[in-house]
Design a protein around this motif. Structure first.
Motif, short mmCIF file in Angstrom:
data_model
loop_
_atom_site.label_atom_id
_atom_site.label_comp_id
_atom_site.label_asym_id
_atom_site.label_seq_id
_atom_site.Cartn_x
_atom_site.Cartn_y
_atom_site.Cartn_z
N ARG A 441 0.89 -1.20 -0.07
CA ARG A 441 -0.03 0.12 0.13
C ARG A 441 0.93 1.22 -0.01
NH1 ARG A 441 -3.32 -0.97 5.41
NH2 ARG A 441 -1.22 -1.36 6.10
N LEU A 442 2.06 1.12 0.67
CA LEU A 442 2.88 2.27 0.75
C LEU A 442 4.08 2.52 0.00
CD1 LEU A 442 3.11 2.02 4.82
CD2 LEU A 442 2.22 4.09 3.57
N VAL A 443 4.67 1.17 -0.60
CA VAL A 443 5.78 1.06 -1.31
C VAL A 443 5.37 0.19 -2.65
CG1 VAL A 443 8.12 0.39 -1.58
CG2 VAL A 443 7.04 1.12 0.75
N ASP A 444 5.67 0.55 -3.79
CA ASP A 444 5.64 -0.15 -5.03
C ASP A 444 6.86 -1.08 -5.41
OD1 ASP A 444 7.27 1.33 -6.29
OD2 ASP A 444 5.70 2.88 -7.14
N GLY A 445 6.77 -1.88 -6.16
CA GLY A 445 7.91 -2.63 -6.45
C GLY A 445 9.08 -1.89 -7.08
N GLU A 446 9.11 -0.96 -7.65
CA GLU A 446 10.20 -0.24 -7.93
C GLU A 446 10.99 0.44 -6.89
OE1 GLU A 446 11.54 3.56 -10.76
OE2 GLU A 446 9.60 3.20 -10.35
N GLN A 447 10.19 1.11 -5.71
CA GLN A 447 10.64 1.64 -4.59
C GLN A 447 11.40 0.66 -4.04
OE1 GLN A 447 6.87 3.47 -3.55
NE2 GLN A 447 7.90 5.57 -3.72
N GLY A 448 10.65 -0.61 -3.64
CA GLY A 448 11.43 -1.50 -2.96
C GLY A 448 12.59 -2.05 -3.36
N SER A 449 12.53 -2.16 -4.54
CA SER A 449 13.76 -2.94 -5.33
C SER A 449 14.97 -1.96 -5.10
CB SER A 449 13.52 -3.08 -6.67
OG SER A 449 12.48 -4.13 -6.97
N ARG A 450 14.86 -0.57 -5.42
CA ARG A 450 15.73 0.47 -5.48
C ARG A 450 16.17 0.58 -4.03
NH1 ARG A 450 16.56 3.41 -9.90
NH2 ARG A 450 14.83 3.41 -11.53
N PHE A 451 15.58 0.75 -3.00
CA PHE A 451 15.86 0.59 -1.58
C PHE A 451 16.77 -0.71 -1.28
CE2 PHE A 451 15.49 -1.17 2.86
CZ PHE A 451 15.87 -0.07 3.70
N LEU A 452 16.33 -1.87 -1.79
CA LEU A 452 17.31 -3.13 -1.66
C LEU A 452 18.51 -3.04 -2.24
CD1 LEU A 452 17.33 -5.83 0.16
CD2 LEU A 452 16.15 -6.85 -1.99
N VAL A 453 18.62 -2.24 -3.33
CA VAL A 453 19.84 -2.47 -3.99
C VAL A 453 20.84 -1.39 -3.31
CG1 VAL A 453 20.71 -1.38 -6.12
CG2 VAL A 453 19.08 -3.03 -6.31
N ASP A 454 20.25 -0.41 -2.89
CA ASP A 454 20.90 0.73 -2.08
C ASP A 454 21.72 0.06 -0.86
OD1 ASP A 454 20.74 2.82 -4.02
OD2 ASP A 454 19.46 3.97 -2.55
N VAL A 455 20.78 -0.61 -0.24
CA VAL A 455 21.51 -1.38 0.91
C VAL A 455 22.53 -2.36 0.41
CG1 VAL A 455 20.75 -2.89 2.97
CG2 VAL A 455 19.46 -1.23 2.35
N ALA A 456 22.40 -3.22 -0.55
CA ALA A 456 23.21 -4.16 -1.10
C ALA A 456 24.48 -3.43 -1.56
CB ALA A 456 22.40 -5.01 -2.19
N ASP A 457 24.39 -2.32 -2.17
CA ASP A 457 25.48 -1.63 -2.60
C ASP A 457 26.40 -1.05 -1.46
OD1 ASP A 457 25.02 -1.78 -5.16
OD2 ASP A 457 24.01 0.11 -5.72
N ILE A 458 25.83 -0.83 -0.36
CA ILE A 458 26.57 -0.21 0.76
C ILE A 458 27.44 -1.46 1.37
CG2 ILE A 458 26.68 0.60 3.11
CD1 ILE A 458 24.36 2.57 2.03
N LEU A 459 26.84 -2.77 1.62
CA LEU A 459 27.17 -3.86 2.10
C LEU A 459 28.35 -4.45 1.18
CD1 LEU A 459 24.07 -5.70 3.53
CD2 LEU A 459 25.86 -4.52 4.65
N ARG A 460 28.18 -4.41 -0.30
CA ARG A 460 29.20 -4.60 -1.25
C ARG A 460 30.30 -3.75 -1.06
NH1 ARG A 460 26.28 -3.89 -5.17
NH2 ARG A 460 25.13 -6.14 -5.35
N GLU A 461 30.21 -2.45 -1.01
CA GLU A 461 31.21 -1.70 -1.15
C GLU A 461 30.93 -0.48 0.00
OE1 GLU A 461 32.44 0.11 -4.83
OE2 GLU A 461 31.26 -1.39 -5.70
#
Length: 469
Positions: A441-461
């Motif tokens: 209801r609050l977050v669509d697939g694009e927003q959720g995916s971009r957030f997860l990628v940002d978290v993963a990018d920080i953990l990767r680098e």
């Protein structure tokens, strides 16, 4: 002067609490702020301090009783003059909009309010009887000892006379004794410290044959089930029944409400976290940081705080009553902690303001407090986003359920050393899977995916965190 102390609202707006254990007995002299009892709500075990200095004249409930807020809990004789309430008496609950919004029960002018009366009492105000162990009085029992015991007294055929003192034990041992139906007031400590251990309880239960007798509910007059820990030699026992209450009931109700209210979507991403592992190793090797125990959970928490600033939809809530989406400009980061009483999710207030070391210390402190059963009710309210670490159990991924009132929860899996493509070649790398559940209801697939990628990018680098704001 006689004074009654009524069970206050413990800052949660809950209408009742279960008495876990008395810390005093009738006739004891009590000082201001001395702990008099432990009570359990649906969220936490809370120690109640005494609002008066004086002598205990009556205990109006027993261990296992469910007591309505506003009911008389204990009575004191404070001497010939009016008592001075404890300085803590005027402190109100820190939980927002809880005690203030609920109707307050009547109180006398001299009666202190420890943490703020809030929820209105229900029924007659008398404690409700939970299923407790009871047995026929044995002729050999020392009734004076049983009546003076500060816990739920149980009479057995073989009773050891004990001095009138409060048994010393730890919360897990008290819980174990309660499950067996053993009164700690009748158990002898074997060690020189005088602290009753699990082995002491087991030895006493085996010696007296502690078995729960049928108990009849005081209101319905129907037999009730009680949790019984089967003896090792109990043949034919195929099931064990455990009452659903406390944290377990609260967690179940919250998860059902969340699952059937918020449309859950879970997305997964596996990421190379070798650089994060190397960063953690270098920080742990730093002598100035050796006491802080920085781990992958702290790095993930920092990554989440940074990513939420770029994706505020994940840091919001759906207000059905107001017909609004509430976007938070702060992060109260929930940390899921597995305890002996069930799952609790205390949160770190304003986590976005903390650096990596401060986050590591906060996570460690929350976990230790939760496992000790001492998490304050206010610490489990007002979260905006949560993290759960399923990797500590050796699990790679899962589909976490969103904490009610939040928009998302991130599960971090186990770090595995495995072959992985790195710079065009196959190499052994540290790999971890992230699982993000969010409210669609609050977050669509694009927003959720971009957030997860940002978290993963920080953990990767981890150095990429320097680029975010």
């Amino acid at each position: 002067m006689a004074q009654d102390f009524h069970l206050p609202d413990l800052g949660e707006g809950l209408p009742e609490a279960e008495l876990v254990q008395w810390q005093v007995a009738v006739g004891d002299t009590v000082a201001l702020n001395q702990t008099i009892a432990e009570v359990e709500t649906a969220k936490a075990v809370v120690e109640l301090p005494s609002p008066y200095a004086g002598t205990v004249t009556a205990l109006h409930a027993e261990a296992g009783d469910v007591i309505a807020v506003g009911s008389v809990l204990i009575s004191f004789d404070t001497g010939g003059t009016a008592p001075t309430p404890s300085p803590a008496a005027s402190v109100e609950a820190s939980a927002p909009d809880t005690a203030a919004s609920a109707p307050a029960p009547p109180a006398t002018a001299s009666e202190p309010n420890l943490v703020g009366y809030g929820a209105a009492p229900r029924g007659t105000g008398r404690p409700q009887r939970r299923a407790r162990v009871a047995a026929s009085p044995a002729p050999a029992a020392d009734t004076a000892v049983l009546e003076a015991a500060p816990h739920d007294a149980i009479q057995f055929a073989d009773v050891v006379e004990r001095p009138l003192e409060r048994p010393r034990s730890t919360p897990p041992v008290r819980k174990f004794a309660k499950q067996l139906g053993v009164d700690l007031a009748l158990v002898e400590a074997s060690g020189a410290s005088g602290v009753i251990t699990r082995a002491d309880v087991e030895a006493y239960a085996e010696r007296v044959g502690a078995v729960a007798a049928p108990v009849v509910d005081s209101e319905s007059r129907e037999p009730v089930e009680r949790f019984e820990l089967p003896a090792p030699d109990s043949a034919g026992e195929r099931t064990t029944r455990t009452p659903i209450r406390g944290v377990r009931r609260m967690t179940a109700e919250a998860m059902v409400r969340s699952a059937f209210t918020a449309p859950h979507v879970t997305t997964f991403l596996t990421v190379d976290v070798t650089a994060t592992s190397e960063l953690i190793a270098s920080l742990r090797a730093d002598r100035q940081l050796q006491d802080h125990r920085i781990g992958v959970m702290a790095v993930a928490a920092k990554a989440v705080c940074l990513a939420l600033a770029r994706h505020p939809g994940l840091n919001s809530k759906w207000d059905e009553d107001a017909g609004e989406i509430v976007e938070h400009h702060y992060v109260n980061l929930g940390i899921a902690a597995a305890t002996g009483r069930g799952l609790v999710v205390p949160n770190i207030r304003d986590a976005q303001e903390l650096n990596l070391v401060e986050l590591a210390d906060a996570i460690r402190g929350l976990a230790e407090t939760a496992r000790a059963g001492k998490t304050a009710p206010a610490d489990m309210m007002g979260g905006t986003f949560s993290i759960t670490n399923v990797g500590v159990f050796g699990v790679d991924a899962g589909t976490p359920i969103i904490n009610p009132g939040e928009a998302g929860i991130l599960a971090i899996g186990a770090v595995r050393r495995q072959p992985w493509e790195h710079r065009g070649e196959i190499a052994l790398r540290d790999v971890m899977t992230l699982a993000l559940s969010f409210d669609h209801r609050l977050v669509d697939g694009e927003q959720g995916s971009r957030f997860l990628v940002d978290v993963a990018d920080i953990l990767r680098e981890p150095g990429r965190a320097m680029l975010l704001r």
